[in-house]
Motif scaffolding. Structure first.
Motif, PDB file in Angstrom:
ATOM      1  N   UNK A 134      13.102   6.358  -5.813  1.00  0.00           N
ATOM      2  CA  UNK A 134      13.839   6.546  -7.055  1.00  0.00           C
ATOM      3  C   UNK A 134      14.198   8.021  -7.163  1.00  0.00           C
ATOM      4  N   UNK A 135      15.458   8.307  -7.480  1.00  0.00           N
ATOM      5  CA  UNK A 135      15.906   9.681  -7.663  1.00  0.00           C
ATOM      6  C   UNK A 135      16.395   9.818  -9.095  1.00  0.00           C
ATOM      7  N   UNK A 136      15.941  10.865  -9.782  1.00  0.00           N
ATOM      8  CA  UNK A 136      16.397  11.111 -11.142  1.00  0.00           C
ATOM      9  C   UNK A 136      16.979  12.518 -11.225  1.00  0.00           C
ATOM     10  N   UNK A 158      18.011  15.129 -14.342  1.00  0.00           N
ATOM     11  CA  UNK A 158      17.919  15.335 -15.788  1.00  0.00           C
ATOM     12  C   UNK A 158      17.459  14.063 -16.503  1.00  0.00           C
ATOM     13  N   UNK A 159      16.418  13.464 -15.991  1.00  0.00           N
ATOM     14  CA  UNK A 159      15.795  12.250 -16.541  1.00  0.00           C
ATOM     15  C   UNK A 159      16.688  11.014 -16.485  1.00  0.00           C
ATOM     16  N   UNK A 160      17.758  11.039 -15.701  1.00  0.00           N
ATOM     17  CA  UNK A 160      18.649   9.890 -15.530  1.00  0.00           C
ATOM     18  C   UNK A 160      18.473   9.376 -14.108  1.00  0.00           C
ATOM     19  N   UNK A 161      18.247   8.062 -13.961  1.00  0.00           N
ATOM     20  CA  UNK A 161      18.098   7.476 -12.623  1.00  0.00           C
ATOM     21  C   UNK A 161      19.411   7.369 -11.935  1.00  0.00           C
ATOM     22  N   UNK A 219      28.927  18.797  -5.377  1.00  0.00           N
ATOM     23  CA  UNK A 219      29.179  17.446  -4.859  1.00  0.00           C
ATOM     24  C   UNK A 219      28.870  17.340  -3.360  1.00  0.00           C
ATOM     25  N   UNK A 220      28.272  16.207  -2.970  1.00  0.00           N
ATOM     26  CA  UNK A 220      28.000  15.944  -1.554  1.00  0.00           C
ATOM     27  C   UNK A 220      26.743  16.606  -1.011  1.00  0.00           C
ATOM     28  N   UNK A 221      25.907  17.173  -1.882  1.00  0.00           N
ATOM     29  CA  UNK A 221      24.683  17.810  -1.394  1.00  0.00           C
ATOM     30  C   UNK A 221      23.750  16.768  -0.787  1.00  0.00           C
ATOM     31  N   UNK A 222      22.987  17.189   0.217  1.00  0.00           N
ATOM     32  CA  UNK A 222      21.987  16.331   0.855  1.00  0.00           C
ATOM     33  C   UNK A 222      20.658  17.061   0.832  1.00  0.00           C
ATOM     34  N   UNK A 223      19.590  16.297   0.613  1.00  0.00           N
ATOM     35  CA  UNK A 223      18.261  16.875   0.549  1.00  0.00           C
ATOM     36  C   UNK A 223      17.316  16.047   1.401  1.00  0.00           C
ATOM     37  N   UNK A 224      16.415  16.713   2.085  1.00  0.00           N
ATOM     38  CA  UNK A 224      15.438  16.033   2.934  1.00  0.00           C
ATOM     39  C   UNK A 224      14.105  15.967   2.205  1.00  0.00           C
ATOM     40  N   UNK A 225      13.478  14.798   2.240  1.00  0.00           N
ATOM     41  CA  UNK A 225      12.172  14.643   1.613  1.00  0.00           C
ATOM     42  C   UNK A 225      11.121  15.389   2.426  1.00  0.00           C
ATOM     43  N   UNK A 238       0.867  -1.171   0.000  1.00  0.00           N
ATOM     44  CA  UNK A 238       0.000   0.000   0.000  1.00  0.00           C
ATOM     45  C   UNK A 238       0.899   1.214   0.000  1.00  0.00           C
ATOM     46  N   UNK A 239       0.692   2.059  -0.902  1.00  0.00           N
ATOM     47  CA  UNK A 239       1.530   3.244  -0.957  1.00  0.00           C
ATOM     48  C   UNK A 239       1.009   4.207  -1.994  1.00  0.00           C
ATOM     49  N   UNK A 240       1.646   5.323  -2.075  1.00  0.00           N
ATOM     50  CA  UNK A 240       1.235   6.356  -3.011  1.00  0.00           C
ATOM     51  C   UNK A 240       2.479   6.904  -3.686  1.00  0.00           C
ATOM     52  N   UNK A 241       2.463   6.933  -5.005  1.00  0.00           N
ATOM     53  CA  UNK A 241       3.591   7.497  -5.736  1.00  0.00           C
ATOM     54  C   UNK A 241       3.530   9.020  -5.642  1.00  0.00           C
ATOM     55  N   UNK A 242       4.655   9.620  -5.388  1.00  0.00           N
ATOM     56  CA  UNK A 242       4.735  11.080  -5.306  1.00  0.00           C
ATOM     57  C   UNK A 242       5.925  11.558  -6.112  1.00  0.00           C
ATOM     58  N   UNK A 243       5.775  12.721  -6.691  1.00  0.00           N
ATOM     59  CA  UNK A 243       6.870  13.362  -7.391  1.00  0.00           C
ATOM     60  C   UNK A 243       7.199  14.621  -6.616  1.00  0.00           C
TER      61      UNK A 243
END
Length: 137
Positions: free
Chosen positions: A130-132, A134-137, A103-109, A88-93
């Protein structure tokens, strides 16, 4: 005369059944559950694992070498036969950042929690994140 109790932990992939059980067939999904055995200094850790039957012979069910369940205490071991896979889950963008890469940046959801699914990994789960870039995974 009563049978002697089994005192060793349940482990491996083969279950020897007391008799023929109707409906057990190759490919059927089961859930095995119980208290983990062999964890030093820890008691009461309950686990449940989905397994698929690899082979059924008269009185013996082989869960297959690909997915042996963890070693479990025999007094709490159970096999559940009416099981289906479900999540059970929900896809989010979500845009984490836009701008110059450093380089080395961190981001919080901003949204959470993440969903984890069962996997053959040391901790038994895999993140669905999943993190993309410029459309690259």
């Amino acid at each position: 005369m009563a049978e002697l109790p089994i005192t060793t932990p349940v482990q491996g992939t083969v279950l020897e059944l007391a008799g023929l059980v109707e409906g057990l067939e190759t490919g059927r999904l089961l859930v095995v559950s119980g208290e983990r055995a062999g964890l030093p200094c820890v008691a009461g850790v309950r686990v449940a694992e989905a397994v698929r039957i690899a082979e059924v012979r008269q009185g013996i069910t082989d869960l297959g070498q690909n997915n042996p369940p963890p070693s479990e205490s025999n007094h709490s071991f159970a096999v559940h036969g009416k099981a289906v896979r479900a999540t059970h889950g929900e896809a989010r963008t979500e845009v984490l950042h836009s701008g110059d890469p450093v380089p080395g940046q961190r981001f919080e959801l901003r949204s959470g929690p993440l969903i984890y699914v069962s996997a053959v990994t040391p901790n038994g789960v895999h993140s669905t994140l999943e993190v993309t870039v410029d459309s690259v995974r």
